[in-house]
Design a protein around this motif. Sequence first.
Motif, mmCIF file in Angstrom:
data_model
loop_
_atom_site.group_PDB
_atom_site.id
_atom_site.type_symbol
_atom_site.label_atom_id
_atom_site.label_comp_id
_atom_site.label_asym_id
_atom_site.label_seq_id
_atom_site.Cartn_x
_atom_site.Cartn_y
_atom_site.Cartn_z
ATOM 1 N N GLU A 242 -0.111 4.697 -1.326
ATOM 2 C CA GLU A 242 -0.699 6.018 -1.111
ATOM 3 C C GLU A 242 -0.877 6.253 0.383
ATOM 4 O OE1 GLU A 242 -4.529 6.785 -2.897
ATOM 5 O OE2 GLU A 242 -4.390 8.920 -2.473
ATOM 6 N N TYR B 47 -7.480 12.295 4.366
ATOM 7 C CA TYR B 47 -8.403 11.481 3.566
ATOM 8 C C TYR B 47 -9.760 11.576 4.249
ATOM 9 C CZ TYR B 47 -4.623 10.136 0.644
ATOM 10 O OH TYR B 47 -3.608 10.203 -0.265
ATOM 11 N N PHE C 174 -6.319 -4.162 5.692
ATOM 12 C CA PHE C 174 -6.218 -2.999 4.817
ATOM 13 C C PHE C 174 -6.751 -1.790 5.567
ATOM 14 C CE2 PHE C 174 -7.059 -0.401 1.025
ATOM 15 C CZ PHE C 174 -5.927 -0.682 0.274
ATOM 16 N N GLN D 225 0.882 -1.168 0.000
ATOM 17 C CA GLN D 225 0.000 0.000 0.000
ATOM 18 C C GLN D 225 0.913 1.210 0.000
ATOM 19 O OE1 GLN D 225 -3.158 0.837 -0.482
ATOM 20 N NE2 GLN D 225 -2.429 2.939 -0.316
ATOM 21 N N LYS E 105 -8.638 14.255 -7.514
ATOM 22 C CA LYS E 105 -8.957 12.886 -7.919
ATOM 23 C C LYS E 105 -10.091 12.290 -7.077
ATOM 24 C CE LYS E 105 -5.271 10.205 -5.434
ATOM 25 N NZ LYS E 105 -5.939 9.085 -4.750
ATOM 26 N N GLU E 106 -10.131 12.602 -5.785
ATOM 27 C CA GLU E 106 -11.114 11.911 -4.941
ATOM 28 C C GLU E 106 -12.527 12.486 -5.072
ATOM 29 O OE1 GLU E 106 -10.563 9.142 -4.010
ATOM 30 O OE2 GLU E 106 -8.388 8.993 -3.845
ATOM 31 N N PHE F 95 -7.935 1.169 4.440
ATOM 32 C CA PHE F 95 -9.128 1.843 3.909
ATOM 33 C C PHE F 95 -9.994 0.837 3.158
ATOM 34 C CE2 PHE F 95 -6.286 5.426 4.557
ATOM 35 C CZ PHE F 95 -7.123 6.421 4.991
ATOM 36 N N HIS G 5 -15.451 2.970 -8.278
ATOM 37 C CA HIS G 5 -14.602 4.081 -7.834
ATOM 38 C C HIS G 5 -13.140 3.828 -8.219
ATOM 39 C CE1 HIS G 5 -13.479 7.365 -4.962
ATOM 40 N NE2 HIS G 5 -12.369 6.650 -4.886
ATOM 41 N N GLU G 6 -12.641 2.667 -7.844
ATOM 42 C CA GLU G 6 -11.214 2.393 -8.114
ATOM 43 C C GLU G 6 -10.975 2.289 -9.614
ATOM 44 O OE1 GLU G 6 -9.598 2.964 -5.574
ATOM 45 O OE2 GLU G 6 -11.181 2.625 -4.109
ATOM 46 N N ALA H 194 -10.154 0.509 -0.502
ATOM 47 C CA ALA H 194 -9.479 -0.088 -1.646
ATOM 48 C C ALA H 194 -8.514 0.926 -2.224
ATOM 49 C CB ALA H 194 -10.477 -0.503 -2.713
ATOM 50 N N MET H 195 -7.655 0.468 -3.151
ATOM 51 C CA MET H 195 -6.619 1.337 -3.704
ATOM 52 C C MET H 195 -6.471 1.121 -5.199
ATOM 53 S SD MET H 195 -4.430 3.656 -3.143
ATOM 54 C CE MET H 195 -3.496 4.353 -4.500
ATOM 55 N N GLU H 196 -6.371 2.254 -5.910
ATOM 56 C CA GLU H 196 -6.445 2.258 -7.373
ATOM 57 C C GLU H 196 -5.120 2.045 -8.090
ATOM 58 O OE1 GLU H 196 -6.908 5.006 -5.353
ATOM 59 O OE2 GLU H 196 -6.052 6.803 -6.250
ATOM 60 N N HIS I 164 -10.759 5.682 -11.171
ATOM 61 C CA HIS I 164 -9.496 6.379 -10.908
ATOM 62 C C HIS I 164 -8.501 6.202 -12.060
ATOM 63 C CE1 HIS I 164 -9.543 8.316 -7.057
ATOM 64 N NE2 HIS I 164 -9.720 7.241 -6.329
ATOM 65 N N TYR J 220 -13.456 13.978 0.156
ATOM 66 C CA TYR J 220 -14.178 12.999 -0.664
ATOM 67 C C TYR J 220 -15.614 13.454 -0.954
ATOM 68 C CZ TYR J 220 -10.716 9.211 -0.563
ATOM 69 O OH TYR J 220 -9.598 8.434 -0.764
HETATM 70 N N1 PHE Z 1 -7.099 6.289 -2.921
HETATM 71 C C1 PHE Z 1 -7.969 5.348 -2.268
HETATM 72 C C2 PHE Z 1 -9.356 5.606 -2.844
HETATM 73 O O1 PHE Z 1 -10.015 6.530 -2.550
HETATM 74 C C3 PHE Z 1 -8.068 5.477 -0.806
HETATM 75 C C4 PHE Z 1 -6.837 5.115 -0.067
HETATM 76 C C5 PHE Z 1 -6.011 6.097 0.433
HETATM 77 C C6 PHE Z 1 -6.526 3.808 0.153
HETATM 78 C C7 PHE Z 1 -4.885 5.788 1.146
HETATM 79 C C8 PHE Z 1 -5.428 3.465 0.874
HETATM 80 C C9 PHE Z 1 -4.590 4.461 1.368
HETATM 81 O O2 PHE Z 1 -9.794 4.994 -3.705
#
Ligand code: PHE
Length: 872
Positions: free
Chosen positions: A133, A388, A270, A131, A331-332, A272, A309-310, A274-276, A313, A393
């Motif tokens: 971000e 975040y 994890f 991970q 982006k968010e 959050f 969402h992902e 999910a991650m893109e 992105h 968001y």
């Molecule tokens: N960028 C991810 C999302 O909004 C969120 C996220 C941020 C996940 C930081 C993990 C760590 O889709």
Amino acid sequence: MDILPADASPPPQASHITHRKDYQPPAWLVPDAALTFDLGAKRTKVSARLNVVRGAGPRGPLILNAEALELLSVSVGGRKLSADDYSYADDRLTLVIEGDEAVVETEVRIAPDRNTQLMGLYASGGILCTQCEAEGFRRITPFPDRPDILSRYTVTLRADRTDYPVLLSNGDPGELRDLGDGRHEIMWTDPHPKPCYLFAAVAGKLAALKDSFTTMSGRIVALGIWVRPGDEPRCQHAMRALKDSMAWDERTYGREYDLDVFNIVAVDDFNFGAMENKGLNIFNSKYVLADRETATDTDFDNIAAIVAHEYFHNWTGNRITCRDWFQLSLKEGLTVFRDQSFSADHGSAAVKRIQDVRTLRIAQFAEDAGPLAHSIRPDSYQEISNFYTSTIYNKGAEVIRMMATLAGAERYRAGTDLYFERHDGEAATCEDWISAIEDGAALDLSQFRRWYTQAGTPTVNATLTHDADARTATLTLSQDLPNVPNAGGRKPMHIPLKTALFGRESGARLGKERLIELKDAAVQIDFGGIEETPILSINRAFSAPVSVKATRAPGELAFLSAHDDDPFARYEAMQELMSDWLVKRARGEGEDAAAIIDAVTRTLDDQSLDDAFRAEAILTPADTLIVDRIGTDVSPRAVVQARRTLRKTMLSGAGHERLMRIIESGRGGSFDLSPEAKGKRRLRAVALGLLFADPGEEAIAAAAALYDKADNMTDRMAAMTALAGSDTAERVRVLADFHARFRSDANVIDKWFTVQAMAETGDPLATTQHLMAHEDYSASNPNRFRALIGGFAANMPGFHAEGGAGYRFLADQILTVDRINPQTAARFVAPLGRWRRFRQDDAAAMRAELQRMLDAPGLSKDVREMAEKSLA
Ligand code: PHE
Ligand code: ZN
């Protein structure tokens, strides 16, 4: 700096503040990065070979971020450096490089199985995953870890064949090669330059549900959703959502996928949702795995929304990324707006809007009114992972939505087309986005830009008067900007308000809906040809993220709850009716509930409304919204009491039979996920909840039967939730049954923890503490921690119990988790930060806990920032 006396204890680590205005382009760029991983859970060696060239920033040394890395070697231009040739301190590796380009090679060792923060490379179950971000890449390899450095990656993964048969990274895979010593290796190449926060690698025993998608230009994309072997069938819903998302983005935004492979991996640990990561999204397994036995309709909806969402992105975040983290909402906010639109197009748009607004008000309005208020493009931060937020968001999405409303569908699309055309392949800013929309959609957004700089929820005051002789109505509007921390100015905002008038006698809409653009501090708007007493419907569809204070004659809300033709406005009218009542009641003022009972029964009996809408409309507003309405000196116990009284009153007004009929209706049909079927289950759950405002034998029996005969998790959870809040033998039986039935499924056991932590029966704190001793509890798994401790923090009577034991408990848990996972710990400070709302004794107890956290030795900067700001 002051000189400390020798015997003084060291000061807490001084907090470093990063300011938006200090942005400088990078001194060095990294056009190419080649990484090699020798993977192992205990020890992983990462070798990096970076081509670096000077960037547009101020000339200086090459500074690589490096955190929690054991540095093995550094070389420049093939020459190995000795320790005197570089400095490695304060998480930075600094190299002085002659000339304008160089090849820099580093080798480091990391320990994935000791990485409890879940940032960088870590182990989840037997899986190794990453991970990055926002700033996790620096925990993998030394690198200038900032989003405006875009690199082409080649990644070689080497690992034991038995433990790690599957090796994934971004881009396209090469051949898997056997190394002959029990290990194998593969090279992944990502042709698209990307910021390092989008890097990902995964290794483990995984199996995939596979499918393919043909893009609009004919590219065949191999899709894979990777999970623990055996779980593949539970990925069908996520796969459907992925393919729908790919098609939707082509149709709606003209955006096509750009690689031959798209993979999703599910892991249990994890931070959050999910991650893109480019071409390799990594998901919290909670947002992938689903079947009707284990997932509620809400889970199914969340999975589709997060997969979308992902995926979205890929264009809004990856192809066009952020110049710096202050641009996060670029982006968010945009991607949330896109996933909201996707969900609205695949179900009931009205219900989706209602749910999104509820989330916004509960989380974001509270944030925007409190000590942590910030604009959607903040000016400074200490720890970026604290940003975040719901503001970035959800309010970010509302700001995009307003632009889309102002432009209209066609011009909005012209604006986004221009944005993609101008900035593809760049690290962009919010300003770039606004200008592209301005030019492409032909809008003047000069005043609108204040939404990016000013924090706090604006209030719009509205008064409507009628001149019967002149047959005109006059709408007087004014706006107030709140005085919050980091307000960033309080100048009038550009607020789009969808507005309509209804005739009191005819019940009909008087003319068309109008889009009023409120730009001044105050304004008057005239409506002609108004023959009968008009009633105002404003901020329809929630066209702007504001609070509306409208002066209304008695009966107007009841009228709108019956006659408004905008479903959101109709819902809103009912919520207003209930909120007004609850506020008065919590203040000890008596209030007649006849209008509410009338509206509730009328709504329940109105067969022209769909079930999901009826369910939303009769839900009582969340306690936190009532707390915010009252504003100061709130007794949390009085708010709970008022809510319980209202629900009892609604129950006796609507009558047991009416609710029982709803609960029985449509049961036992075959299971599907159509909006109609979901609506039935939702209404059933809401009706059951209301029945349990004052449960008799009949209600208990109905819930027990619903639980026992359930063929899906939605009904089963509704029944268990109702029973968990009752003091009955069925409560004990059902909770035990549920655990036994689902003990092997972590995501379901999370529900079991949450339901109990949120139940208002007995002593919620004792229940929660008891559950902490359960063998299934673990503070190091974020989902489990959130399930139990987050559940308790949302338990109004438990958390706010007289005497402050709930506050003390939460602070203790934050301190415990802070040592394991500071990012997760910091997310639980906000409930204590709401102290300003409450009565003096409660507020003092909350403040004391914030202070106690700040005094704790070794506190992370994540929690420190949140606690400091909460106290200030
Ligand atoms: N960028 C991810 C999302 O909004 C969120 C996220 C941020 C996940 C930081 C993990 C760590 O889709
Ligand atoms: Zn996102």
